[in-house]
Design a protein around this motif. Structure first.
Motif, PDB file in Angstrom:
ATOM      1  N   VAL A  87     -12.221 -13.642  -0.576  1.00  0.00           N
ATOM      2  CA  VAL A  87     -11.439 -12.658  -0.558  1.00  0.00           C
ATOM      3  C   VAL A  87     -10.312 -13.091  -0.319  1.00  0.00           C
ATOM      4  CG1 VAL A  87     -11.379 -10.870  -0.094  1.00  0.00           C
ATOM      5  CG2 VAL A  87     -13.597 -11.040  -0.285  1.00  0.00           C
ATOM      6  N   THR A  88     -10.482 -13.777   0.455  1.00  0.00           N
ATOM      7  CA  THR A  88      -9.443 -14.735   0.207  1.00  0.00           C
ATOM      8  C   THR A  88      -9.111 -15.544  -0.528  1.00  0.00           C
ATOM      9  OG1 THR A  88      -9.782 -15.051   2.757  1.00  0.00           O
ATOM     10  CG2 THR A  88      -8.130 -16.713   2.034  1.00  0.00           C
ATOM     11  N   ARG A  89      -9.084 -16.358  -1.326  1.00  0.00           N
ATOM     12  CA  ARG A  89      -9.409 -17.369  -2.480  1.00  0.00           C
ATOM     13  C   ARG A  89      -8.878 -16.551  -3.897  1.00  0.00           C
ATOM     14  NH1 ARG A  89     -13.301 -21.987  -2.316  1.00  0.00           N
ATOM     15  NH2 ARG A  89     -11.764 -23.666  -1.279  1.00  0.00           N
ATOM     16  N   SER A  90      -9.401 -15.552  -3.543  1.00  0.00           N
ATOM     17  CA  SER A  90      -9.247 -14.552  -5.481  1.00  0.00           C
ATOM     18  C   SER A  90      -8.456 -14.272  -4.672  1.00  0.00           C
ATOM     19  CB  SER A  90      -9.924 -12.980  -4.970  1.00  0.00           C
ATOM     20  OG  SER A  90      -9.539 -12.508  -4.302  1.00  0.00           O
ATOM     21  N   TYR A  91      -6.413 -14.087  -3.781  1.00  0.00           N
ATOM     22  CA  TYR A  91      -5.482 -13.807  -3.647  1.00  0.00           C
ATOM     23  C   TYR A  91      -4.640 -14.846  -4.004  1.00  0.00           C
ATOM     24  CZ  TYR A  91      -6.438  -9.504  -2.049  1.00  0.00           C
ATOM     25  OH  TYR A  91      -6.866  -7.807  -1.243  1.00  0.00           O
ATOM     26  N   TYR A  92      -5.009 -15.982  -4.323  1.00  0.00           N
ATOM     27  CA  TYR A  92      -4.659 -17.474  -3.950  1.00  0.00           C
ATOM     28  C   TYR A  92      -3.535 -17.454  -5.543  1.00  0.00           C
ATOM     29  CZ  TYR A  92      -6.529 -20.273  -0.681  1.00  0.00           C
ATOM     30  OH  TYR A  92      -7.168 -20.168   0.549  1.00  0.00           O
ATOM     31  N   SER A  93      -4.997 -17.076  -7.323  1.00  0.00           N
ATOM     32  CA  SER A  93      -3.663 -17.220  -8.383  1.00  0.00           C
ATOM     33  C   SER A  93      -2.953 -16.223  -8.475  1.00  0.00           C
ATOM     34  CB  SER A  93      -4.906 -16.490  -9.635  1.00  0.00           C
ATOM     35  OG  SER A  93      -4.465 -17.082 -11.123  1.00  0.00           O
ATOM     36  N   LEU A 100     -14.436  -8.351  -5.687  1.00  0.00           N
ATOM     37  CA  LEU A 100     -14.057  -8.224  -4.095  1.00  0.00           C
ATOM     38  C   LEU A 100     -13.119  -7.872  -3.875  1.00  0.00           C
ATOM     39  CD1 LEU A 100     -15.288 -12.530  -4.576  1.00  0.00           C
ATOM     40  CD2 LEU A 100     -16.712 -10.759  -3.391  1.00  0.00           C
ATOM     41  N   ARG A 101     -12.247  -8.089  -4.570  1.00  0.00           N
ATOM     42  CA  ARG A 101     -10.567  -7.733  -3.997  1.00  0.00           C
ATOM     43  C   ARG A 101     -10.916  -6.551  -3.998  1.00  0.00           C
ATOM     44  NH1 ARG A 101      -5.689 -10.823  -6.468  1.00  0.00           N
ATOM     45  NH2 ARG A 101      -4.436  -8.845  -5.832  1.00  0.00           N
ATOM     46  N   ASN A 110      -2.134   3.199   2.474  1.00  0.00           N
ATOM     47  CA  ASN A 110      -1.918   1.522   2.045  1.00  0.00           C
ATOM     48  C   ASN A 110      -3.002   2.602   0.773  1.00  0.00           C
ATOM     49  OD1 ASN A 110      -3.341  -0.900   1.262  1.00  0.00           O
ATOM     50  ND2 ASN A 110      -1.214  -2.049   1.734  1.00  0.00           N
ATOM     51  N   SER A 111      -1.912   2.186  -0.135  1.00  0.00           N
ATOM     52  CA  SER A 111      -2.213   2.011  -1.608  1.00  0.00           C
ATOM     53  C   SER A 111      -3.823   1.378  -1.518  1.00  0.00           C
ATOM     54  CB  SER A 111      -1.837   1.144  -2.675  1.00  0.00           C
ATOM     55  OG  SER A 111      -1.340   0.365  -3.082  1.00  0.00           O
ATOM     56  N   ALA A 112      -4.212   0.585  -1.963  1.00  0.00           N
ATOM     57  CA  ALA A 112      -5.773  -0.254  -1.810  1.00  0.00           C
ATOM     58  C   ALA A 112      -6.463   0.887  -0.675  1.00  0.00           C
ATOM     59  CB  ALA A 112      -5.053  -1.482  -0.994  1.00  0.00           C
ATOM     60  N   LEU A 127      -4.320  -9.421   1.183  1.00  0.00           N
ATOM     61  CA  LEU A 127      -2.702  -8.837   0.623  1.00  0.00           C
ATOM     62  C   LEU A 127      -2.971  -7.881   0.885  1.00  0.00           C
ATOM     63  CD1 LEU A 127      -0.774 -11.717   0.075  1.00  0.00           C
ATOM     64  CD2 LEU A 127      -1.487 -11.415   2.742  1.00  0.00           C
ATOM     65  N   SER A 128      -2.168  -6.699   1.302  1.00  0.00           N
ATOM     66  CA  SER A 128      -1.819  -5.216   0.841  1.00  0.00           C
ATOM     67  C   SER A 128      -0.754  -5.587  -0.410  1.00  0.00           C
ATOM     68  CB  SER A 128      -1.121  -4.460   1.933  1.00  0.00           C
ATOM     69  OG  SER A 128       0.386  -5.087   1.690  1.00  0.00           O
ATOM     70  N   ASP A 129      -0.661  -4.966  -1.273  1.00  0.00           N
ATOM     71  CA  ASP A 129       0.136  -5.012  -2.393  1.00  0.00           C
ATOM     72  C   ASP A 129       1.886  -4.979  -2.384  1.00  0.00           C
ATOM     73  OD1 ASP A 129      -1.688  -3.996  -4.148  1.00  0.00           O
ATOM     74  OD2 ASP A 129      -1.310  -2.413  -4.766  1.00  0.00           O
ATOM     75  N   GLU A 130       1.815  -4.334  -1.406  1.00  0.00           N
ATOM     76  CA  GLU A 130       3.751  -4.467  -0.306  1.00  0.00           C
ATOM     77  C   GLU A 130       3.747  -5.339  -0.368  1.00  0.00           C
ATOM     78  OE1 GLU A 130       1.863  -0.577   0.353  1.00  0.00           O
ATOM     79  OE2 GLU A 130       1.141  -2.367   0.201  1.00  0.00           O
ATOM     80  N   MET A 131       2.842  -6.568   0.853  1.00  0.00           N
ATOM     81  CA  MET A 131       2.968  -7.954   1.159  1.00  0.00           C
ATOM     82  C   MET A 131       2.507  -8.197   0.645  1.00  0.00           C
ATOM     83  SD  MET A 131       3.322 -10.047   4.158  1.00  0.00           S
ATOM     84  CE  MET A 131       2.777  -8.924   4.984  1.00  0.00           C
TER      85      MET A 131
END
Length: 510
Positions: free
Chosen positions: A405-411, A503-504, A66-68, A371-375
């Motif tokens: 971290v979870t909330r960091s993906y929302y935007s 965080l991410r 995975n790229s991350a 989430l991964s970039d793919e997801m």
């Protein structure tokens, strides 16, 4: 709210973990300090380390990971060559797990020699060619499609526990239980009372739990007590105060098999908070499924995968436990599992395949959204092609940093039209995915890096049965009591975006 007891009343192994963690940190510090010391006093060593670090970065970049994960290691090594390389050598190399992987593969070779015959895939291919492609993927990995199994979805863990206790009480031959966490308290004691009685009746009872998952709930006396009661008990990956990269890979599965006829799986562990006997994070929401029929054979094999890997004893004859029990069920069911010891991200790929085929809607619940970039790309692409994508996460977190971290993906998600909900009554722990009211998955697999890449997991894929409708009803109820927070995350400040980027960056390591 009434509670049965507080967590600090339960005898656990937290002190043992603290001591082990402290000793491991000392070992890591000594090794890293030695590497840094040598680089400071010997110019040649520093040059050699820099060359090795560069070669290592190229090797990491060229791996099909995975790229991350790759980015985190590459940045760490390039900024701090000596320190980063030392940490990578200690924790980041896949070859460190080869001994465990060899044993795991040997067990699987033995399990794969027991063939489970079913015509479920051929029938599904004729009736639903689109979703048969998802079944084909799982079948290619050794997880058959079953069409002679009844499935019942439980939106309430209390209902699931009540049914499970009833079925355990009717066991005649064997009971196999594998859980990430067991708490020696109210919920478990109801189960243990039945297990003890079943042992007296000659039933083969086995319990398997993850040491790290249960460390806050029980200590070593728990296993000793079960043995005295005649219950076979094994612990996965015990915590030792010795540097061991495999300690990061945990058994996150939740499985009960009764006589090879009935099976349970889902998101809930056997601890009081999962049944709201205690409320450390508000109202706890989880779910599970009950299987009755030939699909239970797959759960049996999945159980033995971990049971036999954790023992030096000779392999058992599985023909005694694979019943091939056919009942008049509806639809198609595929129990499956995932392991971090191969190059196949089965759990993530099942989700990705479902998302790719979505036409109308995708509904997801997960306690952690990392989430991964793919997801991310597949979810965003689905939204952009007109699919209604909704994700429900907790309103009250159990881990503050992970929740941040979870909330960091929302935007990024909401800007693409995805709706994010937070379960305001408390903590949602269920791992569910529903696509177009046609295909569902319930299991142990979170939408985060640990579940998708680092843990041993399991799930149940199903279609063309009443459980799909029951899953949809559960989502409808959840949307009613959850808050749509999407608008809050459409525009965010530069400072907040910067903090979330940090965080991410570390999210693959959480």
């Amino acid at each position: 709210m009434n509670t049965y007891e507080h967590k600090n009343d339960v005898k656990n192994s937290v002190v043992r973990v603290i001591i082990a963690a402290f000793l491991i940190i000392i070992q890591v510090f000594m090794i890293v300090n030695l590497a840094i010391h040598l680089s400071e006093y010997y110019a040649a060593f520093d040059t050699i380390m820099s060359i090795i670090a560069f070669i290592c970065v190229l090797r990491i970049y060229g791996r099909p990971d995975n790229s991350a994960f790759k980015l985190s290691w590459i940045v760490l090594i390039l900024i701090f060559p000596v320190f980063g390389l030392a940490i990578y050598i200690l924790f980041g190399r896949p070859s460190l797990l080869k001994t465990v992987q060899k044993k795991f593969n040997k067990v699987n070779d033995d399990l794969n020699s027991y063939k489970i015959e079913t015509q479920g895939y051929e029938e599904l291919q004729q009736n639903d060619p689109l979703h048969a492609t998802e079944a084909y993927y799982l079948q290619s990995l050794g997880f058959p499609t079953f069409n002679h199994t009844k499935i019942k979805f439980y939106s309430s863990t209390n209902d699931a526990l009540e049914a499970q206790l009833h079925d355990l009480n009717n066991a005649k031959e064997f009971i196999f239980m594998e859980y990430h966490a067991i708490e020696d308290s109210k919920a478990w004691r109801q189960i243990e009372d039945i297990l003890v009685e079943k042992v007296k009746q000659g039933v083969d009872v086995r319990v398997f739990y993850d040491d790290m998952g249960s460390v806050g709930f029980i200590n070593n006396k728990f296993r000793a007590r079960l043995h005295e009661e005649g219950i076979q008990c094994r612990v996965f990956n015990p915590i030792f105060p010795v540097l061991n990269p495999f300690m990061n890979n945990r058994d996150h599965r939740k499985i009960t098999v009764i006589d090879g006829l009935i099976g349970y799986t889902g998101g809930y562990n056997l601890a009081d908070e999962y049944f709201n006997y205690t409320h450390p994070y508000g109202l706890w929401k989880d779910s599970g499924v009950r299987l009755e029929g030939d699909a239970v054979d797959s759960l049996t094999k999945i159980f033995f995968e971990m049971w036999q890997t954790s023992s030096k004893e000779d392999y058992e004859d599985l023909t005694l436990y694979l019943k091939g029990h056919k009942v008049s069920g509806e639809g198609y069911i595929i129990p499956y599992s995932d392991t971090p010891l191969d190059d196949e991200e089965t759990g993530e790929n099942v989700y990705l395949n479902m998302i790719k085929h979505a036409v109308d809607h995708i509904y997801i619940t997960t306690p952690y959204l990392i989430l991964s970039d793919e997801m991310q790309r597949e979810l965003i692409l689905a939204s952009k092609r007109g699919v209604d994508v909704r994700i429900i996460t907790p309103g009250i977190p159990d881990k503050a940093v992970v929740f941040a971290v979870t909330r960091s993906y929302y935007s990024h998600l909401v800007q693409a039209g995805i709706h994010v909900y937070e379960y305001t009554p408390g903590f949602i722990h269920s791992k569910q995915c529903l696509v177009d009211d046609q295909v569902g998955v319930v299991g142990t697999i979170n939408f985060d890096f640990r579940s998708l890449y680092l843990h041993f997991e399991n799930g149940c894929w199903f279609t063309h049965n009443h459980a799909v409708k029951e899953l949809r009803e559960d989502f409808d109820e959840l949307f009613e009591i959850s808050q749509d927070v999407s608008e809050k995350y459409i525009n965010t400040s530069v400072v907040l975006r910067g903090w979330r980027c940090i965080l991410r960056f570390f999210s693959p390591l959480m």
